[in-house]
Design a protein around this motif. Sequence first.
Motif, PDB file in Angstrom:
ATOM      1  N   UNK A   7      12.547  -4.721  -6.689  1.00 18.78           N
ATOM      2  CA  UNK A   7      13.280  -3.932  -7.694  1.00 18.78           C
ATOM      3  C   UNK A   7      12.500  -2.700  -8.153  1.00 18.78           C
ATOM      4  N   UNK A   8      11.986  -1.951  -7.177  1.00 17.72           N
ATOM      5  CA  UNK A   8      11.219  -0.736  -7.453  1.00 17.72           C
ATOM      6  C   UNK A   8      12.087   0.486  -7.164  1.00 17.72           C
ATOM      7  N   UNK A   9      12.880   0.876  -8.145  1.00 19.23           N
ATOM      8  CA  UNK A   9      13.812   1.990  -8.002  1.00 19.23           C
ATOM      9  C   UNK A   9      13.083   3.314  -7.767  1.00 19.23           C
ATOM     10  N   UNK A  10      11.955   3.504  -8.406  1.00 23.22           N
ATOM     11  CA  UNK A  10      11.203   4.756  -8.265  1.00 23.22           C
ATOM     12  C   UNK A  10      10.830   5.012  -6.815  1.00 23.22           C
ATOM     13  N   UNK A  11      10.353   3.992  -6.106  1.00 20.13           N
ATOM     14  CA  UNK A  11       9.979   4.170  -4.702  1.00 20.13           C
ATOM     15  C   UNK A  11      11.192   4.550  -3.861  1.00 20.13           C
ATOM     16  N   UNK A  12      12.330   3.933  -4.128  1.00 22.48           N
ATOM     17  CA  UNK A  12      13.538   4.251  -3.367  1.00 22.48           C
ATOM     18  C   UNK A  12      13.957   5.704  -3.585  1.00 22.48           C
ATOM     19  N   UNK A  13      13.869   6.171  -4.795  1.00 17.82           N
ATOM     20  CA  UNK A  13      14.210   7.564  -5.097  1.00 17.82           C
ATOM     21  C   UNK A  13      13.218   8.504  -4.417  1.00 17.82           C
ATOM     22  N   UNK A  14      11.941   8.188  -4.521  1.00 17.01           N
ATOM     23  CA  UNK A  14      10.883   9.055  -3.972  1.00 17.01           C
ATOM     24  C   UNK A  14      10.900   9.146  -2.456  1.00 17.01           C
ATOM     25  N   UNK A  15      11.470   8.162  -1.770  1.00 22.31           N
ATOM     26  CA  UNK A  15      11.454   8.155  -0.308  1.00 22.31           C
ATOM     27  C   UNK A  15      12.818   8.488   0.292  1.00 22.31           C
ATOM     28  N   UNK A  16      13.731   8.966  -0.528  1.00 18.19           N
ATOM     29  CA  UNK A  16      15.067   9.339  -0.068  1.00 18.19           C
ATOM     30  C   UNK A  16      15.178  10.853  -0.034  1.00 18.19           C
ATOM     31  N   UNK A  17      15.610  11.392   1.079  1.00 20.89           N
ATOM     32  CA  UNK A  17      15.741  12.834   1.244  1.00 20.89           C
ATOM     33  C   UNK A  17      16.948  13.380   0.468  1.00 20.89           C
ATOM     34  N   UNK A  18      17.897  12.510   0.193  1.00 26.53           N
ATOM     35  CA  UNK A  18      19.126  12.903  -0.488  1.00 26.53           C
ATOM     36  C   UNK A  18      19.060  12.515  -1.962  1.00 26.53           C
ATOM     37  N   UNK A  19      20.027  13.017  -2.709  1.00 29.71           N
ATOM     38  CA  UNK A  19      20.130  12.620  -4.109  1.00 29.71           C
ATOM     39  C   UNK A  19      20.607  11.166  -4.163  1.00 29.71           C
ATOM     40  N   UNK A  20      19.925  10.374  -4.948  1.00 28.76           N
ATOM     41  CA  UNK A  20      20.221   8.945  -5.054  1.00 28.76           C
ATOM     42  C   UNK A  20      21.170   8.705  -6.219  1.00 28.76           C
ATOM     43  N   UNK A  70      21.520   6.738  -8.808  1.00 22.49           N
ATOM     44  CA  UNK A  70      20.559   5.861  -9.471  1.00 22.49           C
ATOM     45  C   UNK A  70      21.233   4.623 -10.055  1.00 22.49           C
ATOM     46  N   UNK A  71      22.357   4.808 -10.726  1.00 19.77           N
ATOM     47  CA  UNK A  71      23.008   3.660 -11.368  1.00 19.77           C
ATOM     48  C   UNK A  71      23.540   2.662 -10.343  1.00 19.77           C
ATOM     49  N   UNK A  72      24.132   3.150  -9.256  1.00 18.42           N
ATOM     50  CA  UNK A  72      24.642   2.238  -8.222  1.00 18.42           C
ATOM     51  C   UNK A  72      23.501   1.506  -7.527  1.00 18.42           C
ATOM     52  N   UNK A  73      22.417   2.212  -7.258  1.00 15.81           N
ATOM     53  CA  UNK A  73      21.270   1.585  -6.613  1.00 15.81           C
ATOM     54  C   UNK A  73      20.645   0.544  -7.528  1.00 15.81           C
ATOM     55  N   UNK A  74      20.489   0.896  -8.789  1.00 10.87           N
ATOM     56  CA  UNK A  74      19.934  -0.063  -9.761  1.00 10.87           C
ATOM     57  C   UNK A  74      20.822  -1.302  -9.866  1.00 10.87           C
ATOM     58  N   UNK A  75      22.122  -1.091  -9.936  1.00 11.11           N
ATOM     59  CA  UNK A  75      23.050  -2.217 -10.066  1.00 11.11           C
ATOM     60  C   UNK A  75      22.942  -3.153  -8.865  1.00 11.11           C
ATOM     61  N   UNK A  76      22.880  -2.570  -7.643  1.00  8.41           N
ATOM     62  CA  UNK A  76      22.783  -3.421  -6.462  1.00  8.41           C
ATOM     63  C   UNK A  76      21.471  -4.190  -6.463  1.00  8.41           C
ATOM     64  N   UNK A  77      20.386  -3.519  -6.821  1.00  8.35           N
ATOM     65  CA  UNK A  77      19.086  -4.197  -6.870  1.00  8.35           C
ATOM     66  C   UNK A  77      19.099  -5.355  -7.859  1.00  8.35           C
ATOM     67  N   UNK A  78      19.735  -5.134  -8.998  1.00  6.57           N
ATOM     68  CA  UNK A  78      19.747  -6.164 -10.037  1.00  6.57           C
ATOM     69  C   UNK A  78      20.692  -7.314  -9.708  1.00  6.57           C
ATOM     70  N   UNK A  79      21.799  -7.005  -9.036  1.00  6.61           N
ATOM     71  CA  UNK A  79      22.816  -8.026  -8.755  1.00  6.61           C
ATOM     72  C   UNK A  79      22.513  -8.841  -7.501  1.00  6.61           C
ATOM     73  N   UNK A  82       0.826  -1.217   0.000  1.00  2.62           N
ATOM     74  CA  UNK A  82       0.000   0.000   0.000  1.00  2.62           C
ATOM     75  C   UNK A  82       0.855   1.258   0.000  1.00  2.62           C
ATOM     76  N   UNK A  83       2.046   1.189   0.575  1.00  5.17           N
ATOM     77  CA  UNK A  83       2.950   2.341   0.555  1.00  5.17           C
ATOM     78  C   UNK A  83       3.646   2.448  -0.800  1.00  5.17           C
ATOM     79  N   UNK A  84       4.148   1.335  -1.277  1.00  2.00           N
ATOM     80  CA  UNK A  84       4.870   1.322  -2.550  1.00  2.00           C
ATOM     81  C   UNK A  84       3.946   1.700  -3.703  1.00  2.00           C
ATOM     82  N   UNK A  85       2.682   1.292  -3.626  1.00  2.00           N
ATOM     83  CA  UNK A  85       1.713   1.615  -4.681  1.00  2.00           C
ATOM     84  C   UNK A  85       1.101   3.003  -4.524  1.00  2.00           C
TER      85      UNK A  85
END
Length: 129
Positions: free
Chosen positions: A45-58, A60-69, A20-23
Amino acid sequence: MPNDLCPCGSGEPYEACCGRYIDGKALPPTAEALMRSRYTAYVRKNLTYLIDTDMQEVDVEATRAWMEEATFHKLEVLKTYRGKALDKKGRVEFKAWFTQDGKERVHHELSDFEKYKGRWYYSGGLAAE
């Protein structure tokens, strides 16, 4: 699948828990609820939610890579410091088990959260021993 258990370990169905939070149907009421939903976003693997809930600049490529790996297996919340519905700040200590490059690993972190305009955000974290 609507009746799947939430990856955060709550024992609740995904839709009634972090889903319900992620959606975007509700906002996490506590720092711990946000932390659990962010873990679930890594699992799903919902990168958008991680970006939207982070107060700092994310990063993106490092976060995506970790999620995928990484394949995330289990979350254990060790302690929550403040972060209740009426608080402005909170800290959650947790361990997240995952497999990456064929190796089992544990990510142990003290995550900080801040509430801004009525919504909780991740504001940083420290790796714990």
